[in-house]
Design a protein around this motif. Sequence first.
Motif, short mmCIF file in Angstrom:
data_model
loop_
_atom_site.label_atom_id
_atom_site.label_comp_id
_atom_site.label_asym_id
_atom_site.label_seq_id
_atom_site.Cartn_x
_atom_site.Cartn_y
_atom_site.Cartn_z
N UNK A 103 -13.24 2.12 2.79
CA UNK A 103 -12.19 2.28 1.80
C UNK A 103 -10.83 1.90 2.35
N UNK A 104 -10.56 2.30 3.60
CA UNK A 104 -9.29 1.93 4.23
C UNK A 104 -9.17 0.41 4.37
N UNK A 105 -10.26 -0.23 4.76
CA UNK A 105 -10.24 -1.70 4.91
C UNK A 105 -10.02 -2.39 3.56
N UNK A 106 -10.72 -1.92 2.54
CA UNK A 106 -10.56 -2.51 1.20
C UNK A 106 -9.12 -2.40 0.73
N UNK A 107 -8.57 -1.20 0.85
CA UNK A 107 -7.20 -0.96 0.38
C UNK A 107 -6.21 -1.78 1.21
N UNK A 108 -6.42 -1.83 2.51
CA UNK A 108 -5.52 -2.60 3.38
C UNK A 108 -5.56 -4.09 3.03
N UNK A 109 -6.75 -4.62 2.75
CA UNK A 109 -6.86 -6.04 2.39
C UNK A 109 -6.20 -6.32 1.05
N UNK A 110 -6.35 -5.39 0.13
CA UNK A 110 -5.72 -5.57 -1.18
C UNK A 110 -4.19 -5.47 -1.06
N UNK A 111 -3.72 -4.59 -0.20
CA UNK A 111 -2.27 -4.44 -0.02
C UNK A 111 -1.65 -5.65 0.68
N UNK A 112 -2.28 -6.06 1.77
CA UNK A 112 -1.68 -7.11 2.60
C UNK A 112 -2.03 -8.51 2.15
N UNK A 113 -3.20 -8.66 1.54
CA UNK A 113 -3.64 -9.99 1.12
C UNK A 113 -4.13 -10.85 2.26
N UNK A 114 -4.39 -10.25 3.41
CA UNK A 114 -4.77 -11.02 4.58
C UNK A 114 -5.69 -10.17 5.45
N UNK A 115 -6.82 -10.73 5.84
CA UNK A 115 -7.80 -9.97 6.61
C UNK A 115 -7.26 -9.52 7.97
N UNK A 116 -6.53 -10.40 8.65
CA UNK A 116 -5.99 -10.05 9.97
C UNK A 116 -4.94 -8.95 9.85
N UNK A 117 -4.03 -9.09 8.90
CA UNK A 117 -3.00 -8.07 8.69
C UNK A 117 -3.64 -6.75 8.26
N UNK A 118 -4.70 -6.84 7.46
CA UNK A 118 -5.40 -5.63 7.01
C UNK A 118 -6.05 -4.91 8.19
N UNK A 119 -6.70 -5.67 9.06
CA UNK A 119 -7.31 -5.05 10.24
C UNK A 119 -6.26 -4.38 11.12
N UNK A 120 -5.10 -5.04 11.27
CA UNK A 120 -4.02 -4.45 12.04
C UNK A 120 -3.52 -3.17 11.38
N UNK A 121 -3.41 -3.18 10.06
CA UNK A 121 -2.94 -2.00 9.33
C UNK A 121 -3.93 -0.84 9.48
N UNK A 122 -5.22 -1.13 9.40
CA UNK A 122 -6.24 -0.09 9.59
C UNK A 122 -6.14 0.46 11.01
N UNK A 123 -6.01 -0.45 11.99
CA UNK A 123 -5.88 -0.02 13.39
C UNK A 123 -4.65 0.86 13.58
N UNK A 124 -3.52 0.44 13.03
CA UNK A 124 -2.29 1.23 13.13
C UNK A 124 -2.45 2.59 12.46
N UNK A 125 -3.15 2.61 11.33
CA UNK A 125 -3.39 3.86 10.62
C UNK A 125 -4.23 4.81 11.47
N UNK A 126 -5.28 4.29 12.08
CA UNK A 126 -6.14 5.13 12.92
C UNK A 126 -5.40 5.62 14.16
N UNK A 127 -4.56 4.76 14.73
CA UNK A 127 -3.76 5.18 15.88
C UNK A 127 -2.80 6.31 15.49
N UNK A 128 -2.16 6.15 14.34
CA UNK A 128 -1.23 7.19 13.87
C UNK A 128 -2.00 8.48 13.57
N UNK A 129 -3.18 8.35 12.99
CA UNK A 129 -3.99 9.54 12.70
C UNK A 129 -4.35 10.27 13.99
N UNK A 130 -4.68 9.53 15.03
CA UNK A 130 -5.00 10.16 16.32
C UNK A 130 -3.78 10.85 16.92
N UNK A 131 -2.61 10.20 16.81
CA UNK A 131 -1.38 10.79 17.35
C UNK A 131 -0.95 12.03 16.57
#
Length: 174
Positions: A12-40
């Motif tokens: 779900x996070x990947x789907x939403x990120x891809x729809x928001x960013x319009x780009x698979x690479x940017x979406x993966x980065x956004x998911x990664x950043x989200x998970x890093x922030x969640x861990x912090x």
Amino acid sequence: MNRAQIVEQLPGLRRYARALTGNAWAADDLVQDTLERACRKWLLWRSGSDLRAWLFTLMHNLYLNQRRATVLVQALDAEALAAVADRHDGSRETALDLDRCLQRLPPEQRAVLLLVTLEDMAYADVARVLDVPVGTVMSRLSRARARMRELMEAAPTTTQPCGAGAPVALRRMK
């Protein structure tokens, strides 16, 4: 919160990120950043509360922060377009028109529309994610759906951008 609970939310996070960013690479980065922030910030998550809504809120806020820093206008990648096409009539042209029209929506309307339709979130969850009242979610969704109808009706079957060349008639609303 355990690893399995977070892993469940990744599609779900990947789907939403891809729809928001319009780009698979940017979406993966956004998911990664989200998970890093969640861990912090995992101590901020209240046990027993909705993990999905919390993660989507983190992602949405990160996206807005990144968007403020740099404004990028890009098309959805082929994978996200295929997902959108599967939810509709399966036509690639319709998916492309849908993407073009979706990108023309104001960001606040696009976010609500994507969370409700693509992620199947309840209005109350969307309100929590976007930090707005439920009534605002409902009005933004209504305006987004109406605008999408207008744009899709005006969408050409050629490769022009959604609604280009065909002015959309404005209606007076009271």
